[in-house]
Design a protein around this motif. Structure first.
Motif, mmCIF file in Angstrom:
data_model
loop_
_atom_site.group_PDB
_atom_site.id
_atom_site.type_symbol
_atom_site.label_atom_id
_atom_site.label_comp_id
_atom_site.label_asym_id
_atom_site.label_seq_id
_atom_site.Cartn_x
_atom_site.Cartn_y
_atom_site.Cartn_z
ATOM 1 N N VAL A 86 12.923 29.031 84.383
ATOM 2 C CA VAL A 86 13.629 30.155 83.747
ATOM 3 C C VAL A 86 12.975 30.490 82.411
ATOM 4 O O VAL A 86 12.689 31.661 82.120
ATOM 5 C CB VAL A 86 15.119 29.820 83.546
ATOM 6 C CG1 VAL A 86 15.797 30.871 82.661
ATOM 7 C CG2 VAL A 86 15.826 29.733 84.896
ATOM 8 N N LEU A 87 12.717 29.481 81.601
ATOM 9 C CA LEU A 87 12.115 29.738 80.291
ATOM 10 C C LEU A 87 10.686 30.253 80.416
ATOM 11 O O LEU A 87 10.220 31.003 79.553
ATOM 12 C CB LEU A 87 12.158 28.462 79.437
ATOM 13 C CG LEU A 87 13.533 28.065 78.903
ATOM 14 C CD1 LEU A 87 13.430 26.807 78.042
ATOM 15 C CD2 LEU A 87 14.168 29.189 78.101
ATOM 16 N N VAL A 142 8.245 37.644 79.396
ATOM 17 C CA VAL A 142 8.850 38.885 78.885
ATOM 18 C C VAL A 142 8.741 38.933 77.364
ATOM 19 O O VAL A 142 8.364 39.965 76.786
ATOM 20 C CB VAL A 142 10.323 38.988 79.326
ATOM 21 C CG1 VAL A 142 10.989 40.209 78.683
ATOM 22 C CG2 VAL A 142 10.416 39.082 80.843
ATOM 23 N N THR A 155 10.018 29.139 72.723
ATOM 24 C CA THR A 155 10.495 29.218 74.106
ATOM 25 C C THR A 155 9.563 28.453 75.042
ATOM 26 O O THR A 155 10.012 27.730 75.943
ATOM 27 C CB THR A 155 10.603 30.688 74.540
ATOM 28 O OG1 THR A 155 11.454 31.393 73.624
ATOM 29 C CG2 THR A 155 11.181 30.803 75.939
ATOM 30 N N TRP A 211 9.519 32.378 82.750
ATOM 31 C CA TRP A 211 9.565 33.817 83.006
ATOM 32 C C TRP A 211 10.173 34.581 81.843
ATOM 33 O O TRP A 211 9.747 35.701 81.539
ATOM 34 C CB TRP A 211 10.305 34.095 84.309
ATOM 35 C CG TRP A 211 9.537 33.619 85.503
ATOM 36 C CD1 TRP A 211 9.885 32.638 86.384
ATOM 37 C CD2 TRP A 211 8.256 34.090 85.933
ATOM 38 N NE1 TRP A 211 8.917 32.453 87.327
ATOM 39 C CE2 TRP A 211 7.895 33.346 87.082
ATOM 40 C CE3 TRP A 211 7.368 35.052 85.461
ATOM 41 C CZ2 TRP A 211 6.701 33.547 87.755
ATOM 42 C CZ3 TRP A 211 6.172 35.254 86.135
ATOM 43 C CH2 TRP A 211 5.851 34.521 87.271
ATOM 44 N N VAL A 212 11.159 33.992 81.201
ATOM 45 C CA VAL A 212 11.710 34.615 79.988
ATOM 46 C C VAL A 212 10.617 34.752 78.939
ATOM 47 O O VAL A 212 10.510 35.773 78.248
ATOM 48 C CB VAL A 212 12.892 33.785 79.440
ATOM 49 C CG1 VAL A 212 13.268 34.221 78.029
ATOM 50 C CG2 VAL A 212 14.105 33.921 80.352
ATOM 51 N N ASN A 213 9.767 33.744 78.845
ATOM 52 C CA ASN A 213 8.710 33.750 77.841
ATOM 53 C C ASN A 213 7.633 34.783 78.151
ATOM 54 O O ASN A 213 7.016 35.346 77.235
ATOM 55 C CB ASN A 213 8.075 32.364 77.726
ATOM 56 C CG ASN A 213 7.583 32.076 76.322
ATOM 57 O OD1 ASN A 213 8.052 32.671 75.352
ATOM 58 N ND2 ASN A 213 6.651 31.163 76.194
#
Length: 350
Positions: A42-43, A49, A24, A45-47
């Motif tokens: 986006v990636l 998590v 990611t 903040w996703v990462n």
């Protein structure tokens, strides 16, 4: 979900699950190098998590199943997966620094990655060497995930070079040690790839043997290329590295050339495995070990094109590969969700 099923999944958790963070993070960085909007943020903040969840699951396994957790240190097919924790920390740190500008967080992750590397780089080989019973043959014990040894080492080098300016007068020292880690990562690759080549050429191969982690054959040299390119692009003044610049440029270009050479072979291996030998396409954690090299090749190529006066075609290669990497991430993520939904949890996480 039954409690016993969750316990089985946790006790048998594959140590390489931080490859989700690696993949990611590097796909987000690849999108960042190509100026793609929204996707990198986006990636990122996703990462964050994914990274937090991965640590929570690993710590739960350590507390509840310590024998299984440490037992994987002695398993040749699984032990090197722990280096994904090092690489994941390094890649996320670089992602937070370049995409979000969070230098403090990047510095903390570099220190964590360096400490973890210092522990694992001795603990895992020692555990494998000291094992007296049940050692597998080379045919059964070696696969692409052994090159996570290289990937973890190079990731510490990349992030170290990036955060070096934070150390003020000590910046040149940090870059020097990052340079040495880069050289060590290349040596680790040469040690392991000789065994992998022997495995591919001199032993019978079945569909189940051609794991997606063989993509790390390319990804390990791609991140070593990135480490060299970042060193060449560093603004930290170092008289020694200036003297070694021709060597650094030559070795980095060799690394990129070999990484490029691997790509057609790896695509052919995948086609042979899934479309000729009809091996099922169910997700396993090794799929993230395939996504990561695609994103890393994009990032390394783009960074190399900026660091050295090379033909413009390298920029076009990176511009094409970024979309392949993004598509691979999306397909793998969807396949992961479907597999975890439709198959026993323990089979999806082991």
């Amino acid at each position: 979900m039954r409690k016993t099923e969750l316990s089985e999944a946790l006790s048998g958790l594959n140590p390489a699950w931080f490859s989700l963070v690696m993949a990611t993070g590097i796909v987000g960085l690849a999108a960042h190098t190509q100026g793609i909007s929204v996707v990198p943020t986006v990636l990122m903040w996703v990462n964050v998590v994914f990274y937090a969840l991965s640590w929570a699951v690993y710590m739960a396994r350590l507390v509840l199943f310590p024998r299984d957790f440490f037992g994987d240190f002695r398993k040749h097919m699984r032990a090197m997966g722990y280096f994904t924790v090092v690489a994941g920390s390094g890649v996320l740190g670089t992602q937070l620094l370049l995409v979000g500008g969070y230098r403090g967080a990047a510095l903390a992750l570099w220190v964590l990655a360096l400490v973890l590397w210092c522990v694992l780089v001795y603990a895992i080989p020692a555990a494998l060497i000291a094992q007296r019973e049940g050692k597998p043959t080379l045919q059964r014990g070696i696969q692409g995930n052994w090159l996570l040894w290289t990937v973890g080492t190079a990731s510490v080098s990349v992030l170290g070079t990036r955060v070096a300016p934070s150390f003020g007068s000590g910046a040149s020292q940090v870059v020097f040690w990052s340079f040495l880690l880069w050289l060590i990562s290349v040596i680790f690759y040469l040690w392991v790839i000789a065994m992998i080549i022997q495995r591919l050429f001199f032993y019978d191969l079945e569909a189940g043997d051609l794991l997606p982690t063989y993509w790390i054959d390319m990804g390990a040299f791609a991140i070593a290329t990135l480490a060299g390119a970042v060193l060449l692009s560093s603004h930290v003044s170092s008289p020694l590295l200036r003297q070694l610049e021709p060597f650094t440029m030559g070795l980095t270009l060799v690394l990129w050339a070999i990484a490029s050479w691997w790509i057609p072979w790896l695509f052919l291996m995948g086609i042979w495995r899934h479309f000729i030998l009809r091996y099922p396409l169910w997700f396993n954690v090794g799929w993230w070990g395939m996504v990561f090299p695609l994103g890393m090749y994009t990032t390394a190529t783009a960074t190399l094109a900026q660091a050295m006066p090379l033909p413009a075609i390298l920029k076009y290669i990176a511009a094409v590969f970024v979309w392949i990497a993004i598509a691979a991430w999306v397909v793998t993520f969807v396949n992961m969700l479907i597999t975890l939904w439709r198959r026993p949890l323990s089979s999806g996480l082991s």
